[in-house]
Design a protein around this motif. Sequence first.
Motif, PDB file in Angstrom:
ATOM      1  N   LYS A   8       0.817  -1.207   0.000  1.00 20.45           N
ATOM      2  CA  LYS A   8       0.000   0.000   0.000  1.00 20.45           C
ATOM      3  C   LYS A   8       0.854   1.263   0.000  1.00 20.45           C
ATOM      4  O   LYS A   8       0.409   2.311  -0.448  1.00 20.45           O
ATOM      5  N   TRP A   9       2.081   1.139   0.537  1.00 17.69           N
ATOM      6  CA  TRP A   9       2.957   2.310   0.619  1.00 17.69           C
ATOM      7  C   TRP A   9       3.932   2.389  -0.564  1.00 17.69           C
ATOM      8  O   TRP A   9       4.820   3.237  -0.581  1.00 17.69           O
ATOM      9  N   GLY A  10       3.753   1.522  -1.561  1.00 13.11           N
ATOM     10  CA  GLY A  10       4.756   1.418  -2.613  1.00 13.11           C
ATOM     11  C   GLY A  10       4.528   2.279  -3.838  1.00 13.11           C
ATOM     12  O   GLY A  10       5.274   2.171  -4.817  1.00 13.11           O
ATOM     13  N   GLU A  46      12.297  12.173   0.001  1.00 12.95           N
ATOM     14  CA  GLU A  46      12.129  13.216   1.014  1.00 12.95           C
ATOM     15  C   GLU A  46      10.943  12.864   1.916  1.00 12.95           C
ATOM     16  O   GLU A  46       9.903  12.409   1.442  1.00 12.95           O
ATOM     17  N   VAL A  47      11.153  13.081   3.183  1.00 13.48           N
ATOM     18  CA  VAL A  47      10.051  12.939   4.146  1.00 13.48           C
ATOM     19  C   VAL A  47       9.519  14.337   4.415  1.00 13.48           C
ATOM     20  O   VAL A  47      10.251  15.212   4.918  1.00 13.48           O
ATOM     21  N   VAL A  48       8.287  14.568   4.046  1.00  9.10           N
ATOM     22  CA  VAL A  48       7.686  15.890   4.237  1.00  9.10           C
ATOM     23  C   VAL A  48       6.653  15.815   5.356  1.00  9.10           C
ATOM     24  O   VAL A  48       5.928  14.826   5.491  1.00  9.10           O
ATOM     25  N   LEU A 107      15.926   5.978  -6.001  1.00 12.33           N
ATOM     26  CA  LEU A 107      14.555   6.190  -5.568  1.00 12.33           C
ATOM     27  C   LEU A 107      14.318   7.687  -5.401  1.00 12.33           C
ATOM     28  O   LEU A 107      15.113   8.379  -4.740  1.00 12.33           O
ATOM     29  N   GLU A 108      13.235   8.196  -5.976  1.00 13.17           N
ATOM     30  CA  GLU A 108      12.902   9.611  -5.875  1.00 13.17           C
ATOM     31  C   GLU A 108      11.426   9.761  -5.555  1.00 13.17           C
ATOM     32  O   GLU A 108      10.590   8.996  -6.035  1.00 13.17           O
ATOM     33  N   GLY A 109      11.099  10.756  -4.750  1.00 13.63           N
ATOM     34  CA  GLY A 109       9.713  11.020  -4.419  1.00 13.63           C
ATOM     35  C   GLY A 109       9.577  11.601  -3.024  1.00 13.63           C
ATOM     36  O   GLY A 109      10.575  11.899  -2.360  1.00 13.63           O
ATOM     37  N   ARG A 110       8.340  11.781  -2.588  1.00 11.64           N
ATOM     38  CA  ARG A 110       8.055  12.326  -1.258  1.00 11.64           C
ATOM     39  C   ARG A 110       7.103  11.407  -0.511  1.00 11.64           C
ATOM     40  O   ARG A 110       6.173  10.861  -1.106  1.00 11.64           O
ATOM     41  N   VAL A 111       7.374  11.224   0.760  1.00 13.58           N
ATOM     42  CA  VAL A 111       6.501  10.420   1.620  1.00 13.58           C
ATOM     43  C   VAL A 111       6.175  11.231   2.866  1.00 13.58           C
ATOM     44  O   VAL A 111       6.909  12.161   3.232  1.00 13.58           O
ATOM     45  N   LEU A 112       5.088  10.858   3.522  1.00 15.72           N
ATOM     46  CA  LEU A 112       4.657  11.563   4.729  1.00 15.72           C
ATOM     47  C   LEU A 112       5.159  10.907   5.998  1.00 15.72           C
ATOM     48  O   LEU A 112       5.021  11.471   7.086  1.00 15.72           O
ATOM     49  N   ASP A 113       5.742   9.735   5.867  1.00  7.54           N
ATOM     50  CA  ASP A 113       6.152   8.972   7.047  1.00  7.54           C
ATOM     51  C   ASP A 113       7.540   8.405   6.813  1.00  7.54           C
ATOM     52  O   ASP A 113       7.789   7.766   5.783  1.00  7.54           O
ATOM     53  N   SER A 114       8.460   8.613   7.725  1.00  9.32           N
ATOM     54  CA  SER A 114       9.829   8.121   7.575  1.00  9.32           C
ATOM     55  C   SER A 114       9.879   6.601   7.487  1.00  9.32           C
ATOM     56  O   SER A 114      10.810   6.025   6.916  1.00  9.32           O
ATOM     57  N   ARG A 115       8.839   5.942   8.058  1.00  4.91           N
ATOM     58  CA  ARG A 115       8.803   4.483   7.986  1.00  4.91           C
ATOM     59  C   ARG A 115       8.573   4.002   6.554  1.00  4.91           C
ATOM     60  O   ARG A 115       9.044   2.934   6.164  1.00  4.91           O
TER      61      ARG A 115
END
Length: 235
Positions: A172-174, A219-221, A188-196
């Motif tokens: 689900k997080w992929g 990036e973790v935003v 790997l490039e992109g933004r996620v909301l959770d460091s996990r």
Amino acid sequence: MLKVRSIMTSNPTTIGPNAKVWEAANVMLDNRISGLPVVDQSGDLLGIISESDFLRRNEIHADAPHGLWRDFFSSRGGLAEDYAKSFGNDVGEVMSSPAVTVQPDASVETAAELMAEKNIKRLPVVEGSEIIGIVTRFDVMAALVRSLASHCAERADNDIRNALEAELSRQKWGDSVTLHVADGVVTLEGRVLDSREKTALHVAAENTIGVKSVNDRIEVVVPPDMPVPPPGFYL
């Protein structure tokens, strides 16, 4: 297209036509080579002497009877050539002439086809009448191996990308990154909301078979704080 110039041996060892056959043999043995271009004083190619010429020497076949059928069907010129190669003392009398040659800007495929067609192991590389290099079956094989290795590496990158994309599609997080693969290195490039999520994406990449390393540019935003609803808002 790979050119002969890029795989040939430049400034090859040569010998003159007036050298003795035993001198040519010693040069080949000392340099661990199986053929010598024969050149005149100006460096122009006259022919080539190779290990196969020594297999026809009278010293080796002194007691061997000549085949009657071979003598019957051979031309006068062919029989004369055999005699010269068997008993000649000078390189010019024994060498094969004219030598089969190739141009430096010919393709490696062309050189390989010439070797196969003429059943020879080496080709002098010439510009005009001057020899500038020599290309052998070994050189062609080495070029082929490098080409195959390059293609295999390219296929491996595609396989890595397909395998990693398949793995991420099951999670689900992929779906939060884009990925690139070059020479076994995954970026790997992109933004996620959770460091996990960032950690899990990195783990998925480094555990994919064939991956050499992971270049993690994720990036973790942190989303902006939500406004606090006024008292009694949910009442």
